[in-house]
Write a protein that holds these residues in place. Structure first.
Motif, PDB file in Angstrom:
ATOM      1  N   ASP A 125       0.801  -1.479   0.104  1.00 60.01           N
ATOM      2  CA  ASP A 125      -0.183  -0.280  -0.045  1.00 60.01           C
ATOM      3  C   ASP A 125       0.935   1.284   0.342  1.00 60.01           C
ATOM      4  OD1 ASP A 125      -2.133   1.800   0.370  1.00 60.01           O
ATOM      5  OD2 ASP A 125      -1.595   1.168   2.523  1.00 60.01           O
TER       6      ASP A 125
ATOM      7  N   GLU B 299     -10.358   2.044  -3.139  1.00 64.93           N
ATOM      8  CA  GLU B 299      -9.204   1.945  -1.932  1.00 64.93           C
ATOM      9  C   GLU B 299     -10.203   2.140  -0.604  1.00 64.93           C
ATOM     10  OE1 GLU B 299      -6.453   5.420   0.078  1.00 64.93           O
ATOM     11  OE2 GLU B 299      -7.637   6.202  -1.877  1.00 64.93           O
TER      12      GLU B 299
ATOM     13  N   LEU C 110      -4.780  -2.352   3.459  1.00 68.21           N
ATOM     14  CA  LEU C 110      -3.435  -3.811   3.584  1.00 68.21           C
ATOM     15  C   LEU C 110      -3.892  -4.788   3.624  1.00 68.21           C
ATOM     16  CD1 LEU C 110       0.027  -3.571   2.968  1.00 68.21           C
ATOM     17  CD2 LEU C 110       0.450  -3.635   5.114  1.00 68.21           C
TER      18      LEU C 110
END
Length: 313
Positions: free
Chosen positions: A11, A116, A299
């Motif tokens: 990330d 995201e 992540l």
């Protein structure tokens, strides 16, 4: 985990770059093998220039060289590298991607704010009992807020161009910030996201993830050091979290660095992120008096995306 594959998730945000090496089974069972984080400030000046600075790229590549060794040592089969706000905003992101590929072997995927938010939601909620909840992720350049009750994705999600580095660079120039600067920053946060948040459906469970929120939570809990185990699953009253936000925003950088839980690379920008969090807590229609803190986030979602259909709309 007979059908597990060993993966590396990266990330790459505005302030930090993080690595997770894990074994992931086809049913979404995940065993973490290594977690690493480096503050590289890739988004240095991007809000003003629209360009990734050379020194910021070099810091990021240096961290990736360390990650490449970890990835090789663990015998990773697949790598996924996701870049977010700073890289989305930068005009030289293609050149950055080429240089990353020479170091790590894969080119960054510049994911959308919607992707995201989906990865953050799944990373934070995967494996939890069913129920309606919201996930809040305040990064260096953007903030994601998603609501849902489905295991694989949110019902409502949005990404806002407002984060710790961006707001600090725009508004918080004195050290410590003046009351006028803090007020102007809060006014901007309220203007940029406050009215939008008031349109959300009532939130009964709010899960806060990522470094800004976990650092504010560590301050609220008065931790003697940064302790992931103490933070993960902690339930902090909204009023105490809001008080910690304003306390951190009012400190000098030196005072923040002296806090035992503060990462030195976060000390100069945590004030901007804390004010974003304060604005969210003020405007989001909460039907709860506490925030649940999670150490699982985007992540973990990137790692799970190897076996779960998270890229589907």
């Amino acid at each position: 985990m007979l059908d597990a594959q060993r993966v590396a998730a990266i990330d790459c945000g505005t302030n930090s770059i993080r690595l997770l090496v894990a074994d992931v089974d086809i049913d979404g069972t995940k065993t973490d093998l290594a977690r690493e984080m480096r503050i590289v400030r890739l988004g240095q000046g991007v809000d003003r220039t629209g360009f990734l600075a050379e020194e910021a790229i070099e810091r990021t590549l240096a961290a990736l060289r360390e990650y490449a060794v970890i990835i090789a040592d663990h015998g990773v089969e697949k790598i996924r590298f996701c870049a977010t706000s700073a890289t989305r905003d930068a005009t030289n992101s293609a050149e950055f991607g080429q240089r990353v590929e020479r170091v790590i072997g894969v080119r960054p995927e510049v994911i959308s704010g919607l992707s995201e938010s989906r990865f953050s939601y799944v990373g934070a909620t995967w494996g939890l009992p069913p129920g309606s909840r919201a996930v809040l992720d305040i990064g260096g350049g953007s903030t994601e807020l998603v609501l849902g009750d489905k295991p694989l994705g949110p019902d409502v999600g949005e990404s806002y161009d407002i984060g710790s580095v961006r707001m600090t660079e725009r508004f918080l120039h004195a050290d410590p910030p003046t009351l006028a600067e803090i007020g102007t920053c809060l006014d901007a946060c309220d203007r940029l996201i406050g009215r939008e948040l008031e349109k959300y459906p009532p939130v009964t469970t709010l899960i806060g993830v990522a470094g800004t929120i976990t650092t504010v939570a560590a301050h609220a809990l008065e931790l003697p050091r940064y302790d992931s185990e103490a933070l993960h699953g902690a339930r902090i009253p909204v009023a105490e979290l809001a008080s910690a936000c304003l306390a951190l925003a009012s400190m000098s950088v030196a005072e923040r660095r002296d806090l035992p839980f503060m990462h030195p690379g976060r000390a100069d920008v945590i004030g901007g992120g804390a004010l974003v969090l304060d604005s969210v807590l003020s405007h989001l229609p909460l039907q709860t008096d506490e925030v649940v803190i999670s150490e699982h986030d985007i992540l973990d979602g990137i790692a799970l995306s190897f076996v779960l259909p998270l890229d589907q709309p």
